[in-house]
Design an enzyme around this catalytic site. Structure first.
Site, PDB file in Angstrom:
ATOM      1  N   LYS A  61      -3.468   6.470  -5.057  1.00  0.00           N
ATOM      2  CA  LYS A  61      -2.603   5.439  -4.477  1.00  0.00           C
ATOM      3  C   LYS A  61      -2.163   4.518  -5.599  1.00  0.00           C
ATOM      4  CE  LYS A  61      -2.431   1.823  -0.953  1.00  0.00           C
ATOM      5  NZ  LYS A  61      -3.138   1.214   0.192  1.00  0.00           N
TER       6      LYS A  61
ATOM      7  N   ARG B 272       4.065  -4.573   4.105  1.00  0.00           N
ATOM      8  CA  ARG B 272       3.352  -5.863   4.061  1.00  0.00           C
ATOM      9  C   ARG B 272       4.007  -6.872   5.005  1.00  0.00           C
ATOM     10  NH1 ARG B 272       2.155  -5.510  -2.466  1.00  0.00           N
ATOM     11  NH2 ARG B 272       0.807  -3.669  -2.251  1.00  0.00           N
TER      12      ARG B 272
ATOM     13  N   LYS C 281      -1.879  -5.761  -6.900  1.00  0.00           N
ATOM     14  CA  LYS C 281      -3.069  -4.942  -6.658  1.00  0.00           C
ATOM     15  C   LYS C 281      -3.357  -4.021  -7.845  1.00  0.00           C
ATOM     16  CE  LYS C 281      -2.446  -5.268  -1.651  1.00  0.00           C
ATOM     17  NZ  LYS C 281      -2.559  -4.602  -0.322  1.00  0.00           N
TER      18      LYS C 281
ATOM     19  N   GLU D 118      -8.930  11.017 -10.234  1.00  0.00           N
ATOM     20  CA  GLU D 118      -9.216  10.278  -8.991  1.00  0.00           C
ATOM     21  C   GLU D 118      -9.436  11.242  -7.823  1.00  0.00           C
ATOM     22  OE1 GLU D 118      -9.818   7.423  -7.884  1.00  0.00           O
ATOM     23  OE2 GLU D 118      -9.071   5.866  -9.210  1.00  0.00           O
TER      24      GLU D 118
ATOM     25  N   LYS E 111       0.237   8.732  -2.802  1.00  0.00           N
ATOM     26  CA  LYS E 111       1.059   7.689  -2.196  1.00  0.00           C
ATOM     27  C   LYS E 111       1.569   6.746  -3.267  1.00  0.00           C
ATOM     28  CE  LYS E 111       0.425   3.766   0.844  1.00  0.00           C
ATOM     29  NZ  LYS E 111      -0.546   2.974   1.560  1.00  0.00           N
TER      30      LYS E 111
ATOM     31  N   SER F 244       6.808   2.743   3.388  1.00  0.00           N
ATOM     32  CA  SER F 244       7.780   1.885   4.055  1.00  0.00           C
ATOM     33  C   SER F 244       9.052   1.663   3.239  1.00  0.00           C
ATOM     34  CB  SER F 244       7.122   0.545   4.375  1.00  0.00           C
ATOM     35  OG  SER F 244       6.640  -0.063   3.189  1.00  0.00           O
TER      36      SER F 244
ATOM     37  N   TYR G 155       7.305   7.482   8.739  1.00  0.00           N
ATOM     38  CA  TYR G 155       7.856   6.689   9.833  1.00  0.00           C
ATOM     39  C   TYR G 155       9.014   7.416  10.509  1.00  0.00           C
ATOM     40  CZ  TYR G 155       5.069   3.246   7.359  1.00  0.00           C
ATOM     41  OH  TYR G 155       4.016   2.600   6.750  1.00  0.00           O
TER      42      TYR G 155
HETATM   43  N1  FVT Z   1      -2.545   1.726   3.629  1.00  0.00           N
HETATM   44  C1  FVT Z   1      -1.286   2.007   4.176  1.00  0.00           C
HETATM   45  C2  FVT Z   1      -0.190   1.441   3.386  1.00  0.00           C
HETATM   46  O1  FVT Z   1      -0.433   0.670   2.462  1.00  0.00           O
HETATM   47  C3  FVT Z   1       1.216   1.871   3.751  1.00  0.00           C
HETATM   48  C4  FVT Z   1       2.214   1.445   2.765  1.00  0.00           C
HETATM   49  C5  FVT Z   1       3.647   1.615   3.203  1.00  0.00           C
HETATM   50  O2  FVT Z   1       4.021   2.311   4.164  1.00  0.00           O
HETATM   51  O3  FVT Z   1       4.461   1.018   2.506  1.00  0.00           O
HETATM   52 MG    MG Z   2     -10.922   6.560  -6.520  1.00  0.00          MG
END
Ligand code: FVT
Ligand code: MG
Length: 338
Positions: free
Chosen positions: A205, A215, A229, A245, A260, A286, A325
């Protein structure tokens, strides 16, 4: 058929032959998207009869649990295998430790139990991370400098995961990027006899700006403010680190792994799939959704075509499934067009 007799044998190879007709194009096609590939992320909030639009994500809403049932029913009818839940928590329930995440009567466990009672055949996935619950918007517990502490965070994540398992969730998805959390969660689940609860690890991630609209949707943007982050999510510059990872999460007991965001990280999806051959998932996040929707709303892109092309690209890159989505719209499109 064009009759053209070339006087030289050039070119010797004509890849266009296989593209000439729809039947050959279908015959030689390498990848396909199916409804079986989809996990549909939905936003939930407290209340009754609420369906609240998320402005930066056209077509996406925050649902109260009763309203979510209609969405779940639609997923079942369309054949979407899994729904994943993301809570928008009232500000007064947030605290620096994100303790509401482990409340057995919290929004997520109650919604899981409701879904499993009404639609036992629909898979339910829950996120394990503290960002919807912390007053500072970070995914974990912070020290006085704002640094996210690994072990104290993992301890709360374990409680959160156990609460979700007790509510009956099928797949637990740690999205926090703490080190060692997959092993810790696997242990606590097994000790409590949840040996069949699956773990889908957000393994690679990245610290991405494409999460912006999410967010807004869960209401953590304001809490997070200007902080980022980067001290736990991955640097977008790194590819080999993603392989390490993912290897660590598999060793620790992950059943499925995830990359992601999606579209800007297709190279990572391919790398991970080739390296491990694990069930590999990708999150079309998103910001990717918002960007395609916005361009389509402006008439700059053909909505359905870019939606389906973006999903197909994930399959071509090696993904076994996609959190998107677009799941409902794409499932409907496929029913109407295939
Ligand atoms: N843990 C889930 C997410 O951070 C989703 C992020 C996104 O759809 O932008
Ligand atoms: Mg890890």
């Amino acid at each position: 058929m064009t009759k053209f007799i070339p006087d030289v044998h050039f070119p010797q190879s004509r890849p266009r032959r296989n593209r000439r007709d729809d039947f050959t194009r279908r015959l030689v096609r390498e990848s396909a998207v199916s409804v079986d590939d989809f996990i549909y992320p939905v936003f939930i909030r407290e209340g009754k009869n609420v369906r609240e639009a998320v402005d930066s994500m056209p077509g996406v809403y925050r649902y109260s649990p009763d309203q979510l049932l209609a969405v779940a029913e639609e997923c079942v009818k369309l054949g979407i295998p899994v729904l994943s839940l993301f809570p928008s928590i009232e500000p007064e329930k947030k605290c620096p430790q994100g303790l509401e995440a482990a409340n057995p009567d919290g929004l997520v466990p109650r919604t899981v139990a409701l879904l499993k009672k009404e639609f036992p055949e629909l898979g339910v996935l829950t996120d394990v991370a503290l960002d919807p619950y912390t007053s500072h918007g970070q995914d974990g517990i912070i020290d006085e400098n704002g640094y996210v502490l690994n072990e104290p965070t993992v301890a709360v994540l374990c409680k959160q995961a156990l609460t979700q398992a007790q509510a009956g969730v099928d797949i637990i998805a740690p999205s926090d990027m703490m080190d060692g959390r997959v092993a810790a969660i696997r242990n606590i689940l097994d000790e409590n006899h949840f040996i069949d609860a699956r773990i889908m690890a957000y393994s690679a991630k990245y610290a991405s700006a494409f999460y912006g609209p999410f967010r807004d949707a869960v209401g953590s943007a304001a809490n997070l403010g200007q902080s980022d982050k980067a001290s736990y999510q991955m640097d977008p510059a790194n590819r080999l680190e993603a392989v390490r990872e993912v290897a660590a999460d598999i060793r620790e007991g992950a059943d499925m792994v995830m990359v992601k965001p999606g579209m800007p990280y297709l190279d990572i999806v391919r790398e991970v799939k080739d390296a491990f051959g694990m069930p590999t998932f990708v999150y079309q996040v998103s910001g990717e959704y918002a960007m395609l929707k916005a361009a389509a709303q402006n008439g700059w892109l053909d909505h359905d075509k870019v939606m389906m092309e973006s999903l197909l690209a994930f399959k071509r890159a090696g993904a076994d499934g996609i959190l998107t989505y677009f799941a409902i719209e794409a499932a409907k499109w496929m029913q109407a067009n295939q």
